[in-house]
Write a protein that holds these residues in place. Structure first.
Motif, PDB file in Angstrom:
ATOM      1  N   VAL A 159      -0.251  12.967   0.369  1.00 51.04           N
ATOM      2  CA  VAL A 159      -0.981  11.854   0.598  1.00 51.04           C
ATOM      3  C   VAL A 159      -2.498  12.261   1.163  1.00 51.04           C
ATOM      4  CG1 VAL A 159      -1.789   9.337   0.882  1.00 51.04           C
ATOM      5  CG2 VAL A 159       0.710  10.160   0.335  1.00 51.04           C
ATOM      6  N   GLN A 160      -3.717  12.173   0.415  1.00 50.46           N
ATOM      7  CA  GLN A 160      -4.956  12.549   1.081  1.00 50.46           C
ATOM      8  C   GLN A 160      -5.877  11.198   1.278  1.00 50.46           C
ATOM      9  OE1 GLN A 160      -5.734  15.856   1.527  1.00 50.46           O
ATOM     10  NE2 GLN A 160      -3.703  15.868   1.328  1.00 50.46           N
ATOM     11  N   THR A 161      -5.401  10.161   0.405  1.00 50.10           N
ATOM     12  CA  THR A 161      -6.288   9.002   0.543  1.00 50.10           C
ATOM     13  C   THR A 161      -5.601   7.867  -0.266  1.00 50.10           C
ATOM     14  OG1 THR A 161      -8.387   7.950  -0.339  1.00 50.10           O
ATOM     15  CG2 THR A 161      -7.532   9.691  -1.629  1.00 50.10           C
ATOM     16  N   ILE A 162      -5.684   6.629   0.493  1.00 49.04           N
ATOM     17  CA  ILE A 162      -4.929   5.426   0.028  1.00 49.04           C
ATOM     18  C   ILE A 162      -5.983   4.297  -0.342  1.00 49.04           C
ATOM     19  CG2 ILE A 162      -3.107   3.622   0.275  1.00 49.04           C
ATOM     20  CD1 ILE A 162      -1.850   5.769   2.577  1.00 49.04           C
ATOM     21  N   SER A 163      -5.985   3.544  -1.129  1.00 51.63           N
ATOM     22  CA  SER A 163      -7.109   2.311  -1.406  1.00 51.63           C
ATOM     23  C   SER A 163      -6.172   1.018  -1.861  1.00 51.63           C
ATOM     24  CB  SER A 163      -8.037   2.743  -2.378  1.00 51.63           C
ATOM     25  OG  SER A 163      -8.908   1.626  -2.575  1.00 51.63           O
ATOM     26  N   LEU A 164      -6.378   0.148  -1.103  1.00 48.52           N
ATOM     27  CA  LEU A 164      -5.511  -1.172  -1.334  1.00 48.52           C
ATOM     28  C   LEU A 164      -6.354  -2.400  -0.585  1.00 48.52           C
ATOM     29  CD1 LEU A 164      -2.281  -1.433   0.695  1.00 48.52           C
ATOM     30  CD2 LEU A 164      -4.158  -0.155   1.368  1.00 48.52           C
ATOM     31  N   PRO A 165      -5.956  -3.700  -1.501  1.00 50.34           N
ATOM     32  CA  PRO A 165      -6.717  -4.721  -0.651  1.00 50.34           C
ATOM     33  C   PRO A 165      -5.821  -4.894   0.597  1.00 50.34           C
ATOM     34  CG  PRO A 165      -5.654  -5.320  -2.828  1.00 50.34           C
ATOM     35  CD  PRO A 165      -5.131  -3.879  -2.664  1.00 50.34           C
ATOM     36  N   GLU A 166      -6.920  -5.237   1.601  1.00 47.33           N
ATOM     37  CA  GLU A 166      -6.604  -5.274   3.096  1.00 47.33           C
ATOM     38  C   GLU A 166      -5.500  -6.334   3.460  1.00 47.33           C
ATOM     39  OE1 GLU A 166      -9.898  -5.438   5.784  1.00 47.33           O
ATOM     40  OE2 GLU A 166      -8.739  -4.468   7.241  1.00 47.33           O
TER      41      GLU A 166
ATOM     42  N   MET B   1     -12.199 -10.087  -1.894  1.00 45.02           N
ATOM     43  CA  MET B   1     -10.995  -9.243  -1.498  1.00 45.02           C
ATOM     44  C   MET B   1     -11.615  -8.334  -0.640  1.00 45.02           C
ATOM     45  SD  MET B   1      -7.491  -8.984  -3.763  1.00 45.02           S
ATOM     46  CE  MET B   1      -8.085  -7.548  -5.234  1.00 45.02           C
ATOM     47  N   THR B   2     -11.005  -8.077   0.459  1.00 40.13           N
ATOM     48  CA  THR B   2     -11.538  -6.884   1.225  1.00 40.13           C
ATOM     49  C   THR B   2     -10.761  -5.602   0.895  1.00 40.13           C
ATOM     50  OG1 THR B   2     -12.075  -8.352   2.849  1.00 40.13           O
ATOM     51  CG2 THR B   2     -12.106  -5.977   3.431  1.00 40.13           C
ATOM     52  N   GLN B   3     -11.560  -4.457   0.423  1.00 43.99           N
ATOM     53  CA  GLN B   3     -10.799  -3.312   0.017  1.00 43.99           C
ATOM     54  C   GLN B   3     -10.667  -2.514   1.413  1.00 43.99           C
ATOM     55  OE1 GLN B   3      -9.416  -3.224  -2.882  1.00 43.99           O
ATOM     56  NE2 GLN B   3      -8.918  -1.177  -3.293  1.00 43.99           N
ATOM     57  N   LYS B   4      -9.270  -1.914   1.625  1.00 46.37           N
ATOM     58  CA  LYS B   4      -8.870  -0.939   2.660  1.00 46.37           C
ATOM     59  C   LYS B   4      -8.701   0.376   2.195  1.00 46.37           C
ATOM     60  CE  LYS B   4      -7.358  -0.020   7.027  1.00 46.37           C
ATOM     61  NZ  LYS B   4      -8.160  -0.117   8.255  1.00 46.37           N
ATOM     62  N   LYS B   5      -9.614   1.255   2.778  1.00 43.69           N
ATOM     63  CA  LYS B   5      -9.338   2.818   2.420  1.00 43.69           C
ATOM     64  C   LYS B   5      -8.883   3.527   3.628  1.00 43.69           C
ATOM     65  CE  LYS B   5     -12.899   3.444  -1.126  1.00 43.69           C
ATOM     66  NZ  LYS B   5     -13.726   4.277  -1.733  1.00 43.69           N
ATOM     67  N   ILE B   6      -7.898   4.375   3.447  1.00 41.52           N
ATOM     68  CA  ILE B   6      -7.117   5.169   4.472  1.00 41.52           C
ATOM     69  C   ILE B   6      -7.306   6.370   4.160  1.00 41.52           C
ATOM     70  CG2 ILE B   6      -4.832   5.467   5.678  1.00 41.52           C
ATOM     71  CD1 ILE B   6      -4.047   2.323   4.540  1.00 41.52           C
ATOM     72  N   SER B   7      -7.678   7.408   5.216  1.00 44.50           N
ATOM     73  CA  SER B   7      -7.740   8.778   4.860  1.00 44.50           C
ATOM     74  C   SER B   7      -6.708   9.556   5.490  1.00 44.50           C
ATOM     75  CB  SER B   7      -9.283   9.312   5.346  1.00 44.50           C
ATOM     76  OG  SER B   7      -9.037   8.988   6.933  1.00 44.50           O
ATOM     77  N   HIS B   8      -6.500  10.715   5.057  1.00 48.66           N
ATOM     78  CA  HIS B   8      -5.471  11.759   5.532  1.00 48.66           C
ATOM     79  C   HIS B   8      -5.822  11.641   7.191  1.00 48.66           C
ATOM     80  CE1 HIS B   8      -3.637  15.565   6.463  1.00 48.66           C
ATOM     81  NE2 HIS B   8      -2.682  15.112   5.661  1.00 48.66           N
ATOM     82  N   ILE B  11      -4.026   8.562   8.573  1.00 50.24           N
ATOM     83  CA  ILE B  11      -2.738   8.704   8.536  1.00 50.24           C
ATOM     84  C   ILE B  11      -2.343   9.704   9.696  1.00 50.24           C
ATOM     85  CG2 ILE B  11      -0.614   9.334   7.238  1.00 50.24           C
ATOM     86  CD1 ILE B  11      -2.310   9.018   4.736  1.00 50.24           C
TER      87      ILE B  11
END
Lengths: 220, 220
Positions: A159-166, B1-8, B11
């Motif tokens: 997994v490099q990146t994840i995007s979802l509603p907080e 709707m707040t969007q959350k991005k999570i990077s490597h 993580i």
């Protein structure tokens, strides 16, 4: 309640589509995802899979299975060539479009366009995400395994990146999938929404598991 | 709707239990099963897994993943030694007992007895089934794969016997899992029942998929 027993011999004698429906039903509720890829010329591909599985959290690894059928090899070839792919959870409001990606489209046809889903590119990631999906994951290929028993192939990505509603992120890291409207698949073609029964605490010997509360906050 | 991005990088920086809860949630709704085994001395073992996956229908193959943690290796060792195991779907009415099998019991303790589930033997099959389960599958080991990326192991078995209430078998081979009260898992510890949205027909290019009816009979 009449109990049915099915032997290996019974399975072998079944008509092939009947057998496929039965055996595909045995693994229970399965995750419903769309795999997004692009070939080296930029042609986009989108394929539904019900075999995404968690391999580990550190490093964060997810994998899925590609059947050896010729017509479905575009996804496999694209990933082996470019090394990048996306996993996009299927929401309730685009089940039919997602299912439609399983039709045998020619390689120069984009399933995004044909079924009416929107490719989106974010963070310079090389593979297309599905804009309509509430849970989008970008991965880089780590391992390619051939299953000798039936020449099925398995791809594992990091997994490099994840995007979802907080709002779906619980304080302890768990995702509340019901807030994302994610569905599951059973058999070849059945789609389901889910209702939480409960979250349970970490199990220890000689101590009953209880519904989970953390620091006074109810996580159920 | 707040969007959350999570990077490597995000993580990698996470506290390890938080990361495990998040990454385990990414694969969506997962099948909920108990793996039944016995060692060469007859000592029974029962372990919950959320990684059972369909590998193919002809031959009928299912597999699952075993994490490399020492305390959970009894299932793996038993299968490698005896070659037989059972997959038993988890029903709503024994979720807590099933979850309790994830506690770190010593090898000479039977999880069946500790959590209060009943081992049963049928058709001279060498591994124990869970009597309380509505969908019981007996398998023989076909393939053992080590995942190089994180030293996780995958076991693939061929289905030898299936036992379930007859009412769940649809005329076309599909199983109606809702009639079996089977649940799914999300993340590490969340249990869900499912509600069918619909079954969809076989997809073809340039033809919209429709809810499934076969020979005038509605399968939805």
């Amino acid at each position: 309640m009449t109990q049915k027993k099915i032997s290996h011999k019974d399975i072998q004698a079944m008509e092939s589509r009947y057998r496929a429906r039965l055996i595909n039903s045995l693994s229970g509720y399965k995750s419903a995802n769309l795999i997004g890829t692009r070939d080296e010329q930029g042609q986009e591909n989108l394929a539904i899979v019900s075999s995404v599985v968690h391999f580990g959290s550190n490093p964060p690894l997810l994998g899925f299975i590609v059947r050896p059928r010729k017509s479905r090899r575009h996804t496999l070839e694209n990933i082996l060539h470019t090394h990048y792919f996306t996993i996009n959870a299927i929401n309730r409001d685009f089940i039919q479009q997602a299912h439609q990606t399983s039709a045998r489209y020619a390689k120069d046809i984009s399933e995004f366009e044909s079924v009416g889903l929107t490719p989106c590119y974010q963070d310079n990631f090389a593979a297309p995400f599905v804009l309509e999906s509430n849970l989008r994951i970008g991965l880089v290929l780590k391992e390619h395994i051939i299953i000798n028993s039936n020449q099925t192939e398995m791809l594992i990505g990091e997994v490099q990146t994840i995007s979802l509603p907080e709002k779906a992120m619980m304080p302890d890291g768990h995702l509340d999938l019901s807030l994302l409207d994610i569905v599951s698949i059973s058999g070849l073609d059945s789609y389901h929404t889910a209702q939480k029964v409960h979250r349970l605490g970490h199990a220890k010997p000689d101590q009953p598991v209880l519904p989970l509360t953390v620091e006074g906050k109810n996580f159920n």
